[in-house]
Design a protein around this motif. Structure first.
Motif, short mmCIF file in Angstrom:
data_model
loop_
_atom_site.label_atom_id
_atom_site.label_comp_id
_atom_site.label_asym_id
_atom_site.label_seq_id
_atom_site.Cartn_x
_atom_site.Cartn_y
_atom_site.Cartn_z
N TRP A 238 0.88 -1.17 0.00
CA TRP A 238 0.00 0.00 0.00
C TRP A 238 0.91 1.21 0.00
O TRP A 238 1.33 1.69 1.05
CB TRP A 238 -0.94 -0.03 1.21
CG TRP A 238 -1.94 -1.13 1.10
CD1 TRP A 238 -1.74 -2.43 1.45
CD2 TRP A 238 -3.26 -1.06 0.56
NE1 TRP A 238 -2.86 -3.16 1.16
CE2 TRP A 238 -3.81 -2.35 0.63
CE3 TRP A 238 -4.04 -0.01 0.03
CZ2 TRP A 238 -5.10 -2.64 0.17
CZ3 TRP A 238 -5.32 -0.30 -0.41
CH2 TRP A 238 -5.84 -1.60 -0.34
N TYR B 201 1.15 -8.10 6.28
CA TYR B 201 -0.01 -8.99 6.49
C TYR B 201 -0.02 -9.96 5.34
O TYR B 201 0.58 -9.71 4.29
CB TYR B 201 -1.34 -8.20 6.54
CG TYR B 201 -1.81 -7.65 5.19
CD1 TYR B 201 -1.20 -6.53 4.63
CD2 TYR B 201 -2.85 -8.24 4.49
CE1 TYR B 201 -1.60 -6.03 3.41
CE2 TYR B 201 -3.26 -7.74 3.26
CZ TYR B 201 -2.64 -6.64 2.73
OH TYR B 201 -3.03 -6.15 1.51
N PHE C 195 -5.49 -11.64 1.76
CA PHE C 195 -6.50 -12.69 1.73
C PHE C 195 -7.56 -12.38 0.69
O PHE C 195 -7.76 -11.24 0.30
CB PHE C 195 -7.15 -12.85 3.11
CG PHE C 195 -7.67 -11.55 3.70
CD1 PHE C 195 -6.88 -10.82 4.57
CD2 PHE C 195 -8.93 -11.09 3.36
CE1 PHE C 195 -7.35 -9.62 5.10
CE2 PHE C 195 -9.40 -9.90 3.90
CZ PHE C 195 -8.61 -9.16 4.76
N GLU D 249 -4.15 -14.92 -0.79
CA GLU D 249 -3.97 -14.49 -2.18
C GLU D 249 -2.63 -14.95 -2.73
O GLU D 249 -2.41 -14.96 -3.92
CB GLU D 249 -4.03 -12.96 -2.27
CG GLU D 249 -5.41 -12.42 -2.53
CD GLU D 249 -5.39 -10.99 -3.05
OE1 GLU D 249 -4.89 -10.12 -2.32
OE2 GLU D 249 -5.87 -10.76 -4.16
N ILE E 111 -7.82 -15.09 8.98
CA ILE E 111 -7.47 -13.68 8.79
C ILE E 111 -7.07 -13.11 10.13
O ILE E 111 -7.89 -13.01 11.04
CB ILE E 111 -8.66 -12.91 8.19
CG1 ILE E 111 -9.04 -13.52 6.83
CG2 ILE E 111 -8.31 -11.45 8.04
CD1 ILE E 111 -10.29 -12.92 6.23
N GLU E 112 -5.80 -12.73 10.23
CA GLU E 112 -5.30 -12.28 11.53
C GLU E 112 -4.62 -10.92 11.48
O GLU E 112 -4.21 -10.39 12.50
CB GLU E 112 -4.33 -13.31 12.11
CG GLU E 112 -5.06 -14.46 12.75
CD GLU E 112 -4.19 -15.67 12.97
OE1 GLU E 112 -3.04 -15.68 12.51
OE2 GLU E 112 -4.67 -16.60 13.63
N PRO F 161 -3.70 -4.34 6.43
CA PRO F 161 -2.98 -3.06 6.35
C PRO F 161 -3.60 -1.96 7.17
O PRO F 161 -3.04 -0.87 7.27
CB PRO F 161 -3.05 -2.73 4.85
CG PRO F 161 -4.29 -3.41 4.39
CD PRO F 161 -4.45 -4.65 5.20
N ASN F 162 -4.76 -2.23 7.76
CA ASN F 162 -5.45 -1.21 8.53
C ASN F 162 -6.18 -1.89 9.68
O ASN F 162 -7.32 -1.60 9.97
CB ASN F 162 -6.43 -0.47 7.60
CG ASN F 162 -7.07 0.72 8.28
OD1 ASN F 162 -6.48 1.36 9.13
ND2 ASN F 162 -8.30 1.01 7.89
N TRP F 163 -5.49 -2.84 10.29
CA TRP F 163 -6.13 -3.75 11.24
C TRP F 163 -6.69 -3.01 12.45
O TRP F 163 -7.75 -3.36 12.96
CB TRP F 163 -5.11 -4.78 11.72
CG TRP F 163 -5.67 -5.96 12.40
CD1 TRP F 163 -5.57 -6.29 13.71
CD2 TRP F 163 -6.45 -6.99 11.78
NE1 TRP F 163 -6.23 -7.46 13.96
CE2 TRP F 163 -6.77 -7.92 12.80
CE3 TRP F 163 -6.91 -7.24 10.49
CZ2 TRP F 163 -7.53 -9.08 12.56
CZ3 TRP F 163 -7.65 -8.39 10.26
CH2 TRP F 163 -7.96 -9.29 11.29
#
Lengths: 163, 506
Positions: B40, B105, B108, B132, B140-141, B144-146
């Motif tokens: 990103w 990350y 996904f 991906e 999903i853990e 980019p903006n968790w």
């Protein structure tokens, strides 16, 4: 209000919380809620937001699978634990569909619902008048619905998720 | 004095709504490719938060940026925190500071095919998450903006590296429901004046363009050492796992060269971004990066030159800066915010790369507590909005936190900026026709500004026309071409030949 908890109360143990479904940040209702960019930029799906102290008391950590249930339905999703949520409140942003990453409900055995599964419409005269929503069909007509989204649910952790 | 021009962007953090349109615009345009899924080049972070990649500001861990070594050798020599000399050779094939995919990350997606091809059953199917990169089912853990909007705040917001410098009481308040606060921090490559990525590359594949300061990776020369990835303290160079080359924000130079703002800037919904030319003295860079922390900001601002000064203009012309660019520098909104009004700052100057993208620190709501069911403001009972000018600590975003991000820990700088911004707001609320009450005028003076300046700041903040917000000069590509080839020959040959896409071993 509490009559949607009568059956669930006996069903399983869960913490009773106030349930709110604010407008989603990454979608317009369900439109674009499955957009890959938006899902990547959030948590992969709209999470269940819990207060950090409530989560600690329930033994729930950030990104754990959580089950919300009441007499109307059940919702299973991963959670976001945050200090910005008031205690005793659980947020699920509105709305996702039941197609992506929806596990089976450990409580009721079938595929879990979406955020509106926990709410219900209470029919009343105001909803019958005016020819809106369920009484109207027109091409591309989007009408208001009478879903009462401020309701109560039981919250518990899901130990093992099954798709 | 070697005067050069630089394309700079400015972010007004009061206006950012965290919609991530900028991130999506950049992703759709540049990084929607195999090998670039996790990149990103533009990202937006919630602050307090851990950022992307996780805790990128922890240079003890990631070894990015430059170190200032007091009294080393003949002068305070700057050293890459990553390595130096022989240490660099030793780490060439095994760089322990290199971030791995876990720090970013694992991208996904979902196995949508299952919705059609699932076995017959009594319950509807679902699309499970898959990677991906590998295509295998995954949990999903991270993302980019968790920690968006303070999700997972006990983990991510609490571990924000900038909170280490906060006093204990202030730090604790950031976790309390009535005092919690967050802001958004959009980031792109800062196209630094003293880039660590350029210095770290063993192949010399990264360079900074002289005409506008954009830092670019030459993908023909790149040999996948990834020293740039580790050396960048902002973690804005990324490695493409498919082509085996490093990539980074290019400041949308194809757009700039055709008179358009970068995609992130152009698509910004909140209109927080400004683009403008800054003239700087390239000769001052070695000195400006090489002073103790407290002097960094002053030296950096002195490196940026006044485009109205005749001496500067003459030196710019002598160095080949086009008149159109000098004119653009004079109309530059970035110059006004950074040097004239002095309310904008670069991010983490202490990394000593001399970032050339700027931020206006955000104002924040006043702290409040709930007493007996009522919200009480953390100010005197008779709240005058003037009081805020005297009690900036009543704002929810701690001054020390902003100082850690933008002013190398110098609180006085942040106080001066916030005071000026409050004063501008006060003045605009209270001014009536031509006469404003003396108390307001006094407050303006105390904050170090004047009615004229307040009006100018207001206009450029809230009412700029698109072409006042993005002041882009013509690039004169024909003159750039002229320096290496006969333009007529170039014109005749343009479009013929083949571009080789980047690939391993090339």
């Amino acid at each position: 209000m509490l009559d949607e908890l009568q059956h669930s109360q006996a069903e399983a143990q869960g913490r009773l919380m106030n349930y709110l479904t604010p407008h989603g940040k990454w979608s317009i209702h369900s439109t674009y809620s499955d957009n890959h960019r938006m899902m990547t930029l959030s948590r992969g799906d709209y999470p269940i937001w819990l207060n950090d102290k409530d989560a600690a008391e329930l033994g729930i950590e950030d990104n754990d699978w959580v089950e919300l249930f009441n007499d109307n339905g059940v919702f299973v999703q991963r959670c976001a634990v945050s200090a910005r949520i008031p205690r005793g409140t659980v947020f699920v942003y509105h709305a996702t569909e039941r197609t992506i990453s929806v596990p089976k409900s450990p409580l009721r055995g079938r595929r879990a619902g979406m955020n509106n599964s926990l709410t219900r419409v209470r029919l009343k005269p105001v909803l019958m008048a005016g020819g809106y929503a369920q009484f109207t069909y027109a091409f591309n007509y989007w009408g208001p619905t009478g879903v009462n989204r401020d309701t109560n649910v039981f919250v518990r952790k899901v130990e093992k998720v099954e798709f | 004095m070697k005067v050069r021009a630089h394309m700079s962007m400015l972010f007004h953090l009061d206006k950012c709504i965290g919609c991530h349109t900028c991130s999506v615009a950049c992703k759709n345009l540049w990084t929607d490719r195999k090998g670039a899924e996790y990149m990103w080049w533009n990202n937006v972070e919630t602050r307090p938060g851990s950022g992307y990649p996780t805790r990128w500001e922890d240079q003890e861990h990631y070894r990015g940026g430059w170190e200032f070594q007091q009294g080393y050798g003949e002068a305070h020599k700057l050293k890459l925190r990553l390595h130096g000399g022989l240490g660099g050779l030793a780490k060439l094939y095994f760089n322990t500071a290199l971030p791995s995919l876990e720090d970013y990350y694992e991208p996904f997606t979902f196995r949508y095919g299952d919705l059609f091809s699932a076995a017959e059953g009594d319950d509807q199917p679902t699309a499970i998450p898959i990677s991906e990169i590998t295509g295998k089912p995954m949990a999903i853990e991270s993302g980019p903006n968790w920690d968006d909007d303070l999700g997972g705040s006990p983990i991510y917001a609490r571990n924000d590296p900038n909170r280490q410098s906060l006093p204990a009481g202030v730090n604790a308040s950031l976790d309390e429901i009535e005092r919690v606060v967050y802001n958004y921090l959009p980031r792109i490559c800062n196209h630094c004046l003293n880039p660590a990525c350029v210095a770290a590359c063993p192949s010399g594949a990264i360079y900074k363009r002289a005409e506008d300061g954009i830092v670019l990776v030459n993908e023909n020369k790149c040999r996948a050492w990834r020293m740039c990835v580790a050396a960048c303290p902002y973690k804005k160079v990324y490695y493409n796992w498919n082509t085996g080359k490093s990539e980074k924000c290019i400041l949308c130079f194809p757009r700039l060269e055709t008179g358009q703002a970068p995609a992130c800037a152009h698509s910004c919904v909140g209109r927080i971004r400004y683009m403008g030319v800054l003239l700087y003295d390239a000769d001052r860079i070695p000195h400006a990066a090489n002073v103790p922390d407290r002097e960094l900001l002053g030296e950096f601002l002195d490196t940026i030159l006044d485009p109205f000064d005749p001496g500067v203009i003459a030196a710019a012309r002598a160095n080949g800066v086009d008149d159109d660019w000098i004119a653009a520098a004079q109309r530059s909104p970035v110059y006004r915010f950074v040097k004239v009004w002095q309310i904008a700052l670069p991010l983490h100057l202490e990394y000593r790369t001399m970032a050339m993208m700027f931020y206006i620190p955000p104002l924040s709501p006043v702290m409040s507590t709930v007493e007996g069911g009522f919200n009480r403001l953390a100010l005197a009972d008779q709240v005058q909005d003037f009081d805020l000018l005297d009690d900036l600590d009543a704002a929810r975003l701690p001054i020390q936190y902003l100082a850690s991000l933008f002013s190398v820990g110098d609180e006085a700088v942040i106080r001066r900026i916030l005071a000026k911004m409050y004063a501008v707001r006060l003045y605009m609320r209270r001014k009536t026709g031509d006469a404003t009450d003396p108390a307001t005028l006094q407050a303006l003076a105390k904050a170090g500004t004047t009615p004229e300046e307040a009006e100018a700041i207001y206009k450029l903040t809230t009412l700029p026309h698109l072409h006042e917000r993005f002041v882009l000069p013509p690039y004169h590509r024909e003159m750039a071409v002229e320096t290496w080839k006969d333009p007529l020959a170039h014109k005749g040959e343009a479009g013929f030949g083949a571009i080789q896409p980047p690939a391993r071993g090339d």
